[in-house]
Design a protein around this motif. Sequence first.
Motif, PDB file in Angstrom:
ATOM      1  N   TYR A 141       0.836  -1.200   0.000  1.00 29.10           N
ATOM      2  CA  TYR A 141       0.000   0.000   0.000  1.00 29.10           C
ATOM      3  C   TYR A 141       0.874   1.255   0.000  1.00 29.10           C
ATOM      4  O   TYR A 141       0.664   2.173  -0.790  1.00 29.10           O
ATOM      5  CB  TYR A 141      -0.937   0.009   1.213  1.00 29.10           C
TER       6      TYR A 141
ATOM      7  N   ARG B  83       2.888   1.765  -3.333  1.00 29.19           N
ATOM      8  CA  ARG B  83       2.112   2.236  -4.488  1.00 29.19           C
ATOM      9  C   ARG B  83       1.991   3.752  -4.528  1.00 29.19           C
ATOM     10  O   ARG B  83       1.709   4.318  -5.584  1.00 29.19           O
ATOM     11  CB  ARG B  83       0.714   1.621  -4.463  1.00 29.19           C
ATOM     12  N   ILE B  84       2.172   4.402  -3.384  1.00 29.41           N
ATOM     13  CA  ILE B  84       2.067   5.861  -3.328  1.00 29.41           C
ATOM     14  C   ILE B  84       3.326   6.438  -2.667  1.00 29.41           C
ATOM     15  O   ILE B  84       3.282   6.982  -1.567  1.00 29.41           O
ATOM     16  CB  ILE B  84       0.791   6.309  -2.581  1.00 29.41           C
TER      17      ILE B  84
ATOM     18  N   ARG C 253       4.368   9.907  -0.219  1.00 28.37           N
ATOM     19  CA  ARG C 253       3.107  10.475   0.276  1.00 28.37           C
ATOM     20  C   ARG C 253       2.863   9.956   1.691  1.00 28.37           C
ATOM     21  O   ARG C 253       2.817   8.751   1.920  1.00 28.37           O
ATOM     22  CB  ARG C 253       1.963  10.069  -0.637  1.00 28.37           C
TER      23      ARG C 253
ATOM     24  N   ARG D 200       5.395   7.002   5.460  1.00 26.49           N
ATOM     25  CA  ARG D 200       5.486   7.106   4.007  1.00 26.49           C
ATOM     26  C   ARG D 200       6.588   6.192   3.506  1.00 26.49           C
ATOM     27  O   ARG D 200       7.480   5.783   4.246  1.00 26.49           O
ATOM     28  CB  ARG D 200       5.690   8.543   3.547  1.00 26.49           C
TER      29      ARG D 200
END
Length: 147
Positions: free
Chosen positions: A72, A75-76, A79, A133
């Motif tokens: 999870y 994937r970002i 952020r 992050r």
Amino acid sequence: MRLADEFGTLISQWLPGVRAQKAVTSALGAQRQEPLVADRPTGLVIDLANRRVSIDGYPLRLAYREFALLAYLARIPHRTVSRETLLAHVWRDRHAGHADISDRTVDTHIRRLRAKLGEHAHVLTTVRGHGYRFDPGTPGHVRLTNG
């Protein structure tokens, strides 16, 4: 030597964090100029489609939630994600306020992930007061694949 190599590979698959080295070359192998170790990818590789993580070509055994959490965040990248958001997405099969789920559940899983990632633990950054992050670092150091 081949048996020792196979045993080392088996042990590294079953025990997280254990890395096996290839056995010493034989004179025959050196005469043939055969490569001893197959070309293995270097760095941290997260294969989302096959739900696999490897470090320098060696598989890393992660629990279901550990992989889900790492995937999870990966994937970002760059952020910051709050604990509440992580609980809502990674632990979506459990409802908020469930007896065994708290904000500290995320902290515990991050700590375990960092321990398993070893020298790559720095990819999981804590943003004090906000959450976590994924910071992959230099290009080529961490690869995210879909199969």
